[in-house]
Write a protein that holds these residues in place. Structure first.
Motif, mmCIF file in Angstrom:
data_model
loop_
_atom_site.group_PDB
_atom_site.id
_atom_site.type_symbol
_atom_site.label_atom_id
_atom_site.label_comp_id
_atom_site.label_asym_id
_atom_site.label_seq_id
_atom_site.Cartn_x
_atom_site.Cartn_y
_atom_site.Cartn_z
ATOM 1 N N PHE A 79 -7.828 5.032 -5.663
ATOM 2 C CA PHE A 79 -7.058 3.982 -4.980
ATOM 3 C C PHE A 79 -7.097 2.693 -5.794
ATOM 4 O O PHE A 79 -8.179 2.233 -6.164
ATOM 5 C CB PHE A 79 -7.675 3.652 -3.610
ATOM 6 N N GLU A 119 0.867 -1.174 0.000
ATOM 7 C CA GLU A 119 0.000 0.000 0.000
ATOM 8 C C GLU A 119 0.898 1.217 0.000
ATOM 9 O O GLU A 119 2.022 1.182 0.504
ATOM 10 C CB GLU A 119 -0.939 0.007 1.213
ATOM 11 N N TYR A 120 0.421 2.281 -0.603
ATOM 12 C CA TYR A 120 1.176 3.533 -0.550
ATOM 13 C C TYR A 120 0.260 4.741 -0.656
ATOM 14 O O TYR A 120 -0.815 4.689 -1.232
ATOM 15 C CB TYR A 120 2.278 3.604 -1.612
ATOM 16 N N ASP A 121 0.733 5.796 -0.035
ATOM 17 C CA ASP A 121 0.100 7.100 -0.139
ATOM 18 C C ASP A 121 0.823 7.795 -1.279
ATOM 19 O O ASP A 121 1.991 8.175 -1.154
ATOM 20 C CB ASP A 121 0.321 7.845 1.183
ATOM 21 N N HIS A 144 -3.246 6.558 -5.071
ATOM 22 C CA HIS A 144 -2.860 5.716 -3.948
ATOM 23 C C HIS A 144 -3.103 4.232 -4.241
ATOM 24 O O HIS A 144 -3.814 3.888 -5.172
ATOM 25 C CB HIS A 144 -3.679 6.100 -2.715
ATOM 26 N N ALA A 145 -2.549 3.385 -3.389
ATOM 27 C CA ALA A 145 -2.828 1.954 -3.506
ATOM 28 C C ALA A 145 -2.998 1.343 -2.130
ATOM 29 O O ALA A 145 -2.279 1.686 -1.190
ATOM 30 C CB ALA A 145 -1.691 1.245 -4.234
ATOM 31 N N ARG A 146 -3.980 0.466 -2.027
ATOM 32 C CA ARG A 146 -4.135 -0.349 -0.819
ATOM 33 C C ARG A 146 -3.764 -1.788 -1.107
ATOM 34 O O ARG A 146 -3.607 -2.585 -0.195
ATOM 35 C CB ARG A 146 -5.582 -0.305 -0.308
ATOM 36 N N ASP A 198 7.946 6.047 5.060
ATOM 37 C CA ASP A 198 6.780 5.587 5.827
ATOM 38 C C ASP A 198 5.453 5.720 5.094
ATOM 39 O O ASP A 198 4.417 5.355 5.630
ATOM 40 C CB ASP A 198 6.736 6.256 7.205
ATOM 41 N N ASP A 199 5.474 6.217 3.852
ATOM 42 C CA ASP A 199 4.226 6.248 3.087
ATOM 43 C C ASP A 199 4.138 5.113 2.057
ATOM 44 O O ASP A 199 3.247 5.100 1.210
ATOM 45 C CB ASP A 199 3.987 7.620 2.450
ATOM 46 N N ARG A 259 4.331 0.800 2.187
ATOM 47 C CA ARG A 259 4.433 -0.315 3.121
ATOM 48 C C ARG A 259 4.093 -1.640 2.456
ATOM 49 O O ARG A 259 3.075 -1.769 1.794
ATOM 50 C CB ARG A 259 3.486 -0.084 4.297
#
Lengths: 255, 255
Positions: free
Chosen positions: A242, A10-12, A58-60, A89-90, A92
């Motif tokens: 997302f 996931e990423y912001d 973004h991605a989850r 930290d954005d 993971r």
């Protein structure tokens, strides 16, 4: 010997120039991953994503894979731990595992699900400013659902592709479009076998124009038939989008 | 003639040096507000907040007031619109209204409610990294609730005050501490007549030590009695803290 490692991450996307590495800059998700893998292995390792995401998207549940020396990375957990220790930290890594040599996150993918989030109320929460598109007006959800029906199935989606010089096929299949209301917030869920460049954002932008009354739902048929980007609506902004899930053969859909 | 305008605002404190203006830098919430009011009125206007928030701390219901030329700002709506047009997108005025001359957001306040958010699971969502403290371990909620009971009421909270040279009274009254479980997430809700510098973060840090088993709940009595900052636990990080509500005489509590 190499291990083929598949990761779900996931990423912001707010502060990145999208997924795909671009020339010398490494302000991309792919670039960040490859930097950490170089640090881990001492080798240039190419990370294959299931697909690109644009700047600010973004991605989850993005999926990627890479080949790495099996002694340095004996299992998925070693990759997950190392990556999460050194990634910003954005970004993971949620899970990582060894997959068969032939697995390729993009070529093996059989479905993708995207979510697009819209706030229709006049107050856009400051905490959601990077994750929700504040369209600021009431929308006719019934009309948007009617319009969405015309999009279901296999079509040439050239009208919804930002790349006007796309040489490859622009035929895709959309299996489902769900529009879910959460108070004044709307969630658009798109599942299909693949999406063209900017396609989800153009689909959403066009549905929003139906929802605000500037286009009739039936207009969708004409837009598809035209195979002309100018016929569709505006491209909805990136922050509401997302990538939720990438599906592979033999796996249960989880979104 | 001047109008006394009271505003309720929310902000994402992540990139600010806290509420209070500091010397020449204006990277503070107060500084940003005063800059826009100077632009609006051509005058230096002091904005009074209900209290300071530290760097990285957020607000969903901060209250502030200021005096401004009544011709330039004839009503609350004029202030709200102008401020929201020129403030950065991580600060937003939710409401604004004219209040009696004697109203002062800090001196008139009779209660405050803060929320502190903790993720106890091992996976901290990237989208919550600036809004939730990821403590990464299971906590004994029952023990924390027992410990919290000792804090209720009027006490000298000197042990929970980061300012060791505090000259004014460190006596405060805590009316309620609620610990609400949302899956693996914990919400700590503190309501009282006022809180000392870093007090909510030190209270939370101490409760987390009880929750992780390193202190017994009854220890709270001793900590309070010691009137010594060294006796309490660590200061929990700022990102989990939100100022939720400021209460005034005659107003219904809404949190």
């Amino acid at each position: 010997m190499k291990n083929n490692i598949r990761i779900t991450l996931e990423y912001d996307g707010s502060r990145y120039d999208g997924w795909q590495k671009q020339g010398n800059t490494d302000n991309t998700i792919q670039g960040k991953l490859e930097n950490v893998l170089f640090r881990m292995s001492g080798e240039e390792i190419e990370v294959h994503g299931s697909g690109r995401t644009d700047a600010g998207v973004h991605a989850r549940g993005q999926v990627a894979n890479f080949h790495i020396n099996a002694e340095i990375c004996p299992d998925g957990e070693a990759a997950r731990e190392y990556l999460n220790r050194y990634l910003p930290d954005d970004i993971r890594v949620l899970s990582a595992k060894i997959v068969p040599e032939r697995f390729h996150s993009r070529l093996s993918a059989i479905s993708k699900t995207y979510g697009y989030y819209v706030e229709t109320g006049d107050k856009k929460n400051v905490f959601e400013r990077k994750y929700v598109y504040g369209c600021g007006k009431k929308l006719d959800v019934k009309a948007m659902r009617q319009a969405a029906e015309f999009l279901i199935g296999e079509h040439d989606f050239k009208s919804f592709c930002a790349n006007r010089r796309m040489k490859k096929s622009t035929v895709r299949r959309i299996d489902e479009i769900r529009i879910v209301e959460h108070g004044t917030k709307l969630e658009f869920l798109y599942t299909g076998n693949g999406f063209l460049y900017n396609m989800v954002r153009i689909l959403t932008g066009t549905l929003l124009e139906v929802g605000s009354g500037t286009r009739r739902p039936e207009k969708m048929k004409e837009i598809i038939a035209a195979k002309n980007r100018d016929m569709a609506g505006r491209t909805a902004p990136p922050e509401g989008l997302f990538l939720l899930h990438v599906g592979y053969e033999g796996e249960r859909e989880t979104v």
